[in-house]
Write an enzyme that holds these catalytic residues in place. Structure first.
Site, PDB file in Angstrom:
ATOM      1  N   LYS A   1      -1.476   1.142  10.814  1.00 42.36           N
ATOM      2  CA  LYS A   1      -2.658   1.846  11.315  1.00 42.36           C
ATOM      3  C   LYS A   1      -3.382   2.557  10.179  1.00 42.36           C
ATOM      4  O   LYS A   1      -4.617   2.533  10.090  1.00 42.36           O
ATOM      5  CB  LYS A   1      -2.233   2.857  12.374  1.00 42.36           C
TER       6      LYS A   1
ATOM      7  N   TYR B   1      -1.931  -5.996  10.864  1.00 44.30           N
ATOM      8  CA  TYR B   1      -1.702  -5.221  12.087  1.00 44.30           C
ATOM      9  C   TYR B   1      -1.462  -6.181  13.237  1.00 44.30           C
ATOM     10  O   TYR B   1      -0.774  -7.185  13.087  1.00 44.30           O
ATOM     11  CB  TYR B   1      -2.874  -4.246  12.329  1.00 44.30           C
TER      12      TYR B   1
END
Length: 557
Positions: free
Chosen positions: A164, A91
């Site tokens: 996510k 991420y």
């Protein structure tokens, strides 16, 4: 050409060299794999060794992305075993670099794409997944207008939703077979993308106005109709759209905006810890937010709500918040104030005699006038928290809470290595980036990172376990308190926040608190007899299932 067995193409069922000889025979895989039958641990050790062979984080991202696409269990085993190390790879910040290259390097996609040019296809797009109303717990959607500080990346922003969801699974055990990533392709204003021959999205400027609003409404109604139990997570929408959508729909649908609510709640955790040291209540705070976009005003919303819960009236709570942006202190006589700033705009008459520089009231002047107890930076204005700013904060209150949250490092408002000595160790500091401890006057100051991953996975899990109809302010506050409860901030130099080493345990703690809060707020639809066990049972584990498929009839090539 040799056919590829179906099971190899299904990342949720493929286990590669871990298939036993019996399973290989059953699934038509005899002779299609090397002789060795490995354990998941052995596969994970090899994969991690391969990962270490790559030099750059972007290369590691591509390797993990490929692993994710062929063997989901192995991917999450590697990620879970090295979560603190690999979170920045899968991420923020590495995903930002991957997004810039996404169309050019396109390999495969696990997302659903909803085009503003074909709104009639929204339902059909979801129906291609073959999932029923009880099969989905979580959907992450982005229109990619405001990606991680790098701006508008159109369809390239798809990996934001996918990344996510990966964190949700790794950190909180959200079942990866029960999630959906969605990209809303409404065009892009990124000229580089529009003129790139490899760009895969709609080749026109971002659509705004009624057509955009209609697509949002269609998405929400369709997703809720098809998957009535799913939490609808909004990610990296532009500032005005993010707040407007949340305000309009949060009481109608089960939605959550991490940029506003999640970021606000993790900052709340920092403040809760800080107040354990200052021995004050929320109602006594004076908040100054420097950088009044979606994130900053989201933080103001959360802290303002906590002030009200602590005894302040709504009017008093708003009067204890000051916003400073590129135009200086936000006042109600400014033209074109975005809707998310209007609630906190100060009366122009109140500041008529304040000093102005270039026609605006700057950060330092505002601090000197207001004497804030909390200073939050979400401005990306590097080094804006100067020594004079820090000294002014300390002159106003004994132990100021100073939170420079912008990232990456080249955009942070100030480094703790400067703030701690400038404040003579008085400032209570957390940052938006990981930083090393600061040594000052014989004390080692551990600096907590206000990482949303400490909060939103557990919030999502608690929402799922409780079947909450909405995400309430009470649930957000409970999540913030649960994060803060995991550290003792009172020893000199202690961190305000836990680290990310034990995210699964942390997420379980947050989920339990959120589920209890949802019941207290009257939005829970599930009331398990043993809530602790219900949270544990809901957490998916990266282990191979006991059987693979129904046999050769379904799985033979």
């Amino acid at each position: 050409m040799t056919a590829r067995p179906k099971v190899f193409a299904d990342p949720l069922r493929n286990r590669g060299t871990a298939f036993t000889l019996e399973e290989r025979a059953k699934l038509g895989l005899t002779g299609r794999l090397p002789a060795a039958v490995e354990t998941l641990d052995e596969q994970a050790a090899r994969s991690y060794a391969q990962l270490e062979g790559y030099e750059t984080d972007l290369e590691k991202y591509v390797f993990l992305d490929s692993l994710h696409d062929r063997n989901e269990v192995l991917y999450f085993k590697v990620l879970g075993d090295h979560l603190a190390e690999l979170l920045p790879v899968v991420y923020d910040p590495t995903v930002g670099e991957a997004i810039k290259q996404w169309s050019k390097d396109y390999r495969h996609s696990r997302a659903v794409y909803l085009s503003i040019d074909r709104p009639e296809d929204v339902r059909a797009s979801f129906e291609t997944l073959g999932l029923g109303p009880d099969d989905v717990d979580l959907i992450v959607v982005s229109d990619a207008q405001e990606i991680l500080g790098i701006g508008d990346w159109g369809v390239n922003g798809t990996d934001i939703s996918i990344g996510k969801l990966a964190v949700y699974t790794a950190a909180a055990g959200i079942d990866p077979s029960r999630v959906i990533a969605v990209n809303l392709d409404v065009g892009t204003d990124n000229e580089m993308l529009l003129n790139s021959p490899t760009y895969l999205g709609n080749r026109h400027a971002r659509v705004t106005g009624q057509r955009y609003d209609d697509l949002i409404a269609t998405y929400l109604s369709t997703a809720t109709d098809l998957f009535p139990h799913a939490l609808l997570h909004f990610e990296d929408f532009g500032p005005s759209n993010a707040r407007r959508i949340l305000d309009e729909y949060r009481d109608k649908y089960r939605i959550f905006n991490d940029d506003m609510q999640g970021t606000g709640a993790i900052v709340m955790s920092s403040v809760i810890s800080g107040l354990k040291i200052t021995k004050q209540t929320f109602a006594e705070q004076r908040l100054l937010v420097y950088g009044a976009g979606t994130a900053g005003t989201g933080m103001a919303d959360q802290i303002s709500a906590a002030m009200i819960r602590s005894g302040a009236s709504p009017e008093e709570a708003k009067a204890r918040v000051w916003l400073v942006d590129i135009n200086g202190l936000v006042t109600d006589d400014m033209d074109g104030l975005p809707n998310y700033q209007q609630a906190y705009a100060r009366p122009a008459a109140e500041v008529a005699d304040w000093k102005r520089e270039g026609g605006k009231i700057d950060l330092l002047t505002t601090i000197q006038q207001v004497k804030p107890t909390i200073l939050i930076g979400t401005s990306t204005d590097h080094n804006a928290f100067t020594e004079a700013v820090v000294e002014a904060m300390c002159a106003g209150v004994e132990r100021p809470i100073i939170l420079p949250l912008s990232n990456p490092t080249e955009r942070i408002e100030a480094m703790p290595a400067d703030i701690i000595p400038q404040s003579k160790g008085k400032a209570l500091v957390a940052t938006g980036i990981p930083v090393e401890p600061v040594e000052y006057d014989g004390v080692s100051y551990t600096i907590g990172q206000a990482n949303n991953a400490l909060l939103y996975p557990g919030l999502g899990l608690g929402t799922i376990v409780s079947g909450a109809r909405h995400v309430t302010d009470g649930m957000l506050l409970a999540a913030a308190e649960a994060v803060a409860s995991q550290v003792d901030p009172t020893p000199l130099g202690a961190s305000l926040l836990p680290d990310v080493e034990n995210l699964r345990a942390s997420s379980a703690t947050v989920a339990l608190a959120v589920a209890k809060a949802s019941a207290a707020d009257g939005v829970a639809t599930k009331t398990p007899d043993n809530l602790v066990q219900a949270v544990e049972d809901a957490m998916w584990q990266a282990v191979y299932p006991s059987a693979m498929g129904d046999g050769p009839a379904d799985d033979a090539p």
